[in-house]
Design an enzyme around this catalytic site. Structure first.
Site, short mmCIF file in Angstrom:
data_model
loop_
_atom_site.label_atom_id
_atom_site.label_comp_id
_atom_site.label_asym_id
_atom_site.label_seq_id
_atom_site.Cartn_x
_atom_site.Cartn_y
_atom_site.Cartn_z
CG HIS A 228 -1.87 1.09 1.26
ND1 HIS A 228 -2.70 1.12 1.08
CD2 HIS A 228 -1.51 2.36 1.90
CE1 HIS A 228 -3.49 2.16 1.45
NE2 HIS A 228 -2.71 3.12 1.81
CD GLU A 229 1.75 3.58 3.86
OE1 GLU A 229 1.75 4.55 3.02
OE2 GLU A 229 0.89 3.41 4.64
CG HIS A 232 0.38 6.46 -0.53
ND1 HIS A 232 -0.94 6.78 -1.30
CD2 HIS A 232 -0.06 5.55 0.51
CE1 HIS A 232 -2.13 6.43 -0.57
NE2 HIS A 232 -1.33 5.80 0.61
#
Length: 319
Positions: A228-229, A232
């Site tokens: 997920h990170e 980003h």
């Protein structure tokens, strides 16, 4: 290891809406009053954990800021020599990973994760991003014992600045991956590609050490906090960005991620929070950029892949 897939545009009809589900059985209401514990930190419920901002503390811009960032991005992209985004990641593109283990002493209980967990995290990343053409390769692992950095790192903190200034390696197209124990159940955060030019020393991803595969932060211990990170870091917003708004500046700037009113948690099959003819399809709860449990996350969409390619070309390639 669960399969990781790339989805094409989601076009499923919305056969199930919140109004059709009896009160008390709506996806967001299930177990809403149950105490929720993440790696020793207790919350009144999983919803409380999500609303407290502990799932992800990556900068969440408002609509006006997003529009300004998007205008800047398109300008940067226009200056790049590439025009065929479909070809950008087909080489494949190798991303060097510098892994920084911040701990308060020896042993897993002190955040000193073993090499086996790091290797497993790399496997999870490469499985999740396999069809994007990106390949993450571990270059080095360093271990730093610093109890202050370990427990007080948070976005914008002096501990974050000190740790990253001391440890960060490489350039814009290298991933610096930090593990620590920020406290309060915080799982992680990342910087966007557009932030690199103004703050290169802060670029990278930070995750709770026990969110790595085999860690104790269930249901977030399969390594997809990292996935997920890194999303980003590759230029993606949350799928629920902008809620049910429509228009050119609404949402996550990806056409094939269905709108959703708010972040999902758990794995609420059939959740559909943006209803009506303007919003075909259910919420993208299986997407890596939502807030669902690791076991529920399985895909990026084709549109997200295209955005990652373009963001990479604009901000990271060869920088």
């Amino acid at each position: 290891m669960k399969a990781k897939l790339i989805a094409t545009a989601l076009t499923l009809p919305f056969a199930l809406t919140l109004a059709a589900i009896p009160p008390g059985e709506r996806p967001d209401d299930r177990h809403a009053s149950d105490a929720f514990v993440v790696d020793g930190e207790e919350f009144a419920s999983q919803l409380d954990f999500i609303q407290a901002g502990r799932r992800c503390q990556t900068f969440h811009p408002d609509e006006e800021t997003m529009a300004a960032l998007e205008e800047e991005f398109l300008q940067e992209l226009s200056l790049r020599p590439h025009s065929d985004f479909e070809a950008l990641f087909t080489s494949p593109t190798y991303v060097n990973v510098y892994f920084h283990v911040i701990n308060k002493g020896t042993g897993l209980s002190n955040g000193d994760i073993p090499q086996s967990m790091i290797d497993a995290q790399m496997d999870v990343l490469n499985a999740a991003y396999a069809s994007t053409g990106v390949r993450f390769q571990l270059i080095s692992v360093d271990r730093t014992t610093n109890s202050s950095w370990y427990t007080t790192m948070s976005p914008g903190s002096s501990a974050e600045s000190q740790a990253k200034s001391a440890l960060r390696k490489g350039s814009a197209d290298d991933l610096n991956f930090y593990s620590a124990n920020p406290g309060g159940g915080l799982l992680g955060w990342a910087t966007f590609p557009s932030s690199y030019k103004s703050a290169p020393s802060k670029d990278g991803v930070v995750v709770l050490y026990s969110s790595l595969p085999g860690g104790s932060a269930a249901p977030y211990n399969l390594g997809d906090t990292g996935t997920h990170e890194v999303g980003h870091w590759m230029g993606l917003y949350h799928t629920f960005q902008g809620g049910c708004k429509t228009g050119s500046n609404a949402g996550d700037y990806v056409a094939d991620t269905n709108a959703e009113r708010s972040a999902a948690y758990g794995c609420p099959t059939g959740r559909d929070t943006c209803t009506g003819s303007r919003f075909p399809g259910k919420d993208p709860i299986e997407n890596f950029m939502d807030y669902t449990d690791d076991s529920c996350m399985t895909l990026f969409t084709a549109g997200q892949v295209a955005r990652m390619r373009a963001q990479w070309d604009a901000y990271r390639a060869g920088k």
